[in-house]
Design an enzyme around this catalytic site. Sequence first.
Site, PDB file in Angstrom:
ATOM      1  N   MET A 113      52.663  -3.375 -11.027  1.00  0.00           N
ATOM      2  CA  MET A 113      51.768  -2.813 -10.013  1.00  0.00           C
ATOM      3  C   MET A 113      50.791  -1.822 -10.645  1.00  0.00           C
ATOM      4  O   MET A 113      50.805  -0.631 -10.350  1.00  0.00           O
ATOM      5  CB  MET A 113      52.631  -2.140  -8.947  1.00  0.00           C
ATOM      6  CG  MET A 113      51.928  -1.978  -7.641  1.00  0.00           C
ATOM      7  SD  MET A 113      51.416  -3.590  -6.979  1.00  0.00           S
ATOM      8  CE  MET A 113      50.440  -3.010  -5.601  1.00  0.00           C
ATOM      9  N   VAL A 156      45.167  -3.797 -11.166  1.00  0.00           N
ATOM     10  CA  VAL A 156      44.888  -5.093 -10.537  1.00  0.00           C
ATOM     11  C   VAL A 156      45.890  -5.385  -9.425  1.00  0.00           C
ATOM     12  O   VAL A 156      45.515  -5.847  -8.342  1.00  0.00           O
ATOM     13  CB  VAL A 156      44.882  -6.226 -11.596  1.00  0.00           C
ATOM     14  CG1 VAL A 156      44.716  -7.588 -10.927  1.00  0.00           C
ATOM     15  CG2 VAL A 156      43.774  -5.994 -12.620  1.00  0.00           C
ATOM     16  N   ALA A 186      57.430  -5.303  -7.357  1.00  0.00           N
ATOM     17  CA  ALA A 186      58.321  -4.703  -8.349  1.00  0.00           C
ATOM     18  C   ALA A 186      57.502  -3.979  -9.393  1.00  0.00           C
ATOM     19  O   ALA A 186      56.494  -4.504  -9.884  1.00  0.00           O
ATOM     20  CB  ALA A 186      59.163  -5.794  -9.018  1.00  0.00           C
ATOM     21  N   GLU A 233      39.908   1.396 -24.238  1.00  0.00           N
ATOM     22  CA  GLU A 233      41.183   2.094 -24.323  1.00  0.00           C
ATOM     23  C   GLU A 233      41.134   3.109 -25.471  1.00  0.00           C
ATOM     24  O   GLU A 233      40.270   3.045 -26.332  1.00  0.00           O
ATOM     25  CB  GLU A 233      42.303   1.084 -24.597  1.00  0.00           C
ATOM     26  CG  GLU A 233      42.206  -0.136 -23.723  1.00  0.00           C
ATOM     27  CD  GLU A 233      43.499  -0.469 -23.025  1.00  0.00           C
ATOM     28  OE1 GLU A 233      44.478   0.279 -23.175  1.00  0.00           O
ATOM     29  OE2 GLU A 233      43.526  -1.474 -22.310  1.00  0.00           O
ATOM     30  N   ASP A 246      41.103  -9.755 -27.923  1.00  0.00           N
ATOM     31  CA  ASP A 246      41.078 -10.100 -26.492  1.00  0.00           C
ATOM     32  C   ASP A 246      40.178 -11.320 -26.252  1.00  0.00           C
ATOM     33  O   ASP A 246      40.538 -12.241 -25.525  1.00  0.00           O
ATOM     34  CB  ASP A 246      40.599  -8.885 -25.692  1.00  0.00           C
ATOM     35  CG  ASP A 246      40.447  -9.190 -24.219  1.00  0.00           C
ATOM     36  OD1 ASP A 246      41.466  -9.259 -23.518  1.00  0.00           O
ATOM     37  OD2 ASP A 246      39.292  -9.382 -23.764  1.00  0.00           O
ATOM     38  N   LYS A 306      41.142 -15.239 -24.758  1.00  0.00           N
ATOM     39  CA  LYS A 306      40.445 -15.931 -23.672  1.00  0.00           C
ATOM     40  C   LYS A 306      39.868 -17.256 -24.157  1.00  0.00           C
ATOM     41  O   LYS A 306      39.894 -18.261 -23.443  1.00  0.00           O
ATOM     42  CB  LYS A 306      39.369 -15.023 -23.097  1.00  0.00           C
ATOM     43  CG  LYS A 306      39.995 -13.827 -22.345  1.00  0.00           C
ATOM     44  CD  LYS A 306      38.995 -12.710 -22.119  1.00  0.00           C
ATOM     45  CE  LYS A 306      39.616 -11.574 -21.318  1.00  0.00           C
ATOM     46  NZ  LYS A 306      38.781 -10.350 -21.353  1.00  0.00           N
TER      47      LYS A 306
END
Lengths: 432, 432
Positions: free
Chosen positions: B11, B14, B43, B191, B202, B206
Amino acid sequence: MKAFNVGLIGMGTVGAGVARILLEKKSPLLEKLDCVPVLKGIADSNPEVKSKLNLPSEILFTTDGQQLLNNPDIQVIVELIGGVHPAKEIITAALEKGKDVVTANKMLLALHGSELFRKARQHGKSISFEASVGGGIPIIAALRDGFIANRIESICGIVNGTTNYILTKMTKEQVTYSDALAEAQKLGYAEKDPTMDVEGIDSSHKLAILARIGFGTDFDYARIYHEGIRSVDLSDIWYAHELGYTLKLLAIAKKDNDTIELRVHPALLPHDHPLSSVQGVFNAICITGSAVGEAMLYGKGAGQMPTASAVVADLVDVALGRAGITFSAMKTFSRGSERFAIADVLQFKTCYYLRFSVVDKPGVLAKISGILGKYEISIASVIQHKAKENGNVPLVMMTHRAEEGNLQKALAEIQQLDTIKDDTKFLRVEEE
Amino acid sequence: MKAFNVGLIGMGTVGAGVARILLEKKSPLLEKLDCVPVLKGIADSNPEVKSKLNLPSEILFTTDGQQLLNNPDIQVIVELIGGVHPAKEIITAALEKGKDVVTANKMLLALHGSELFRKARQHGKSISFEASVGGGIPIIAALRDGFIANRIESICGIVNGTTNYILTKMTKEQVTYSDALAEAQKLGYAEKDPTMDVEGIDSSHKLAILARIGFGTDFDYARIYHEGIRSVDLSDIWYAHELGYTLKLLAIAKKDNDTIELRVHPALLPHDHPLSSVQGVFNAICITGSAVGEAMLYGKGAGQMPTASAVVADLVDVALGRAGITFSAMKTFSRGSERFAIADVLQFKTCYYLRFSVVDKPGVLAKISGILGKYEISIASVIQHKAKENGNVPLVMMTHRAEEGNLQKALAEIQQLDTIKDDTKFLRVEEE
């Protein structure tokens, strides 16, 4: 997947493209799927089409569409005739006979889409129409499925390649509208009678389809305001360019509270707007959604293979059973009611580009801006050009957002000034 | 549609966006669909998340994901933890327990996608992953369904917003890489440890996902060549700009006969290329297909609500049963074999931008071009700059298409010339 047979009615350029993909021995479909749609029959009123196509013998060719409609082995009819009649009757008959329908017919869907969608629902069948807007661009699927979690706020697109070709040519090569049109006709991008394209009618058909899906509302196609590019002046393209704007023919649907603006017209976009760099016969559609923000889809909006690409994608969707699921699950098709008011042209709210032709005397600007101010139109920038036309001077203004009704009143009053020569040109500006 | 309950594991930002859309009283989903996915349980390992979210009491909250996995009322698990572990175990368990899966986890799919897809097939379930690439842009659906009638020829995209923000800032404001990175970190676009983004990792995750779908082939993720933006010089951005090019970090998959190039690196694009104008944190992916030609999808590649928009679209797809149909019909998932060879970096064929640092003496250009010619590299244009750096002169060249192995050899030989100072910089150029 069950055997899935396709009947294709209307064998023009796009039809031949669809046949080419379906008949290809090493089709990409076979690479990707276990079972693919099979071309069973073709109908075209011109019997010579058969020999031109060099069809394999197992494919039925007929000049009578009824033969395909009556064939129980055919599960889906692809309608590629275009126009309202007999396309509407053919689609209706196909649905009544329990066949799904795939079509690229934007005019028919704009004018009679809701009626046909209701007919499809009534018979538990689907109508798929990805190819009706933006050629090979999967804009219908994106708007309907990809952005389903979004409240659509606006749709703004270049959805007619012919006019975008003409405007790109005018902008890049400084040729007049007539010369650019002649070139487009020579290259086959514009028809001999270019009315549907250059008057913005084709764009408004496509806007009707996009707006109904995007906003989940029905409305009378005739409520779409449309204005073409016939009266676009090269000089306005250039003055606008100098101010940082590009002229495009846009199809716009915008929701503001419970009212939607539906309009097709030439408009100015800031150079850094993603639609500004869409060149030539390309199409692109910007969608603003409550969750996704701004998104754009871009590609070839017409042409044989791009359009065939979308038709075949629809066929796969029908064959796999997804089209039927989507069609029955979506409340937004064939709702049959106007959930939102449609704005009248006088209610439109945009920024404006104004070009006055004035006598070069002191006080002219003061008078014009005074009248604009009276109607709550505030000026963002002014350029006075030295270049004289018939002894008059062009005075170019950009306004902030204003209501079109107020603008009309102001322009009518300004037109009475004896320092104003010729008609004032105005263009709407899309800032976002 | 049956009742359709969702369990959400992980959680973060997003996840909260997905919950917001699913819990909204006047959700766009309810407007559009008769029946919508229902959030049943959440959760997260952090128990404080519950109070922060202000969840309605009927929603189960647990710090133990197993409770959702074991709950027979939950039909689909949304995995939003990210990373490989424990995400992989959670997805595997969900599939084994007969639940469909929706995930945004690009790293996991890049590294273990094929294995997970096979697991899903084995259990007759589906994995949906629209949110793993391009945030809210419906690129997975377009590549898989919209362009299904196409043989995909190339995929070329800006798929990392952080690096595009940094490069845009360097280009527009002439700031160095370090300053642009610091600004991106301040704004939360990068970050604290920016390695995954700035090293192109990253983007290569993708690209692995896009290339497997596009080319219908499996391959080891490690075969993707990747190079980041850490060593991009401001001066190269400006020399390139002068030559009509924009520098972007691109993820490229190109098929040439039976070989695919898979590469992530900074590259120069002509200013009028549709990807050149993609600014800041936006993403865009160009697809070239055999029927559709060139198409592009553009939008927000990250962020809470754009990504949530894609996750919820997947949930609807699963709920309606379309995801299951697609997943089982597509041969292109989990084929488990490499249908095409993967090119080695020395086999790459592109145009190149070269910047030599030379002593300003007659004959230097002749020597360099002689060596390039020997390795079959022909020069398209040359600019010699007056600006001296440490007494040396930058000599900038654009080459025609050449093989990278040849280029490496030529550069090694050129480096031996006594008129060459410092290392030679080279950048790949994408002309199409």
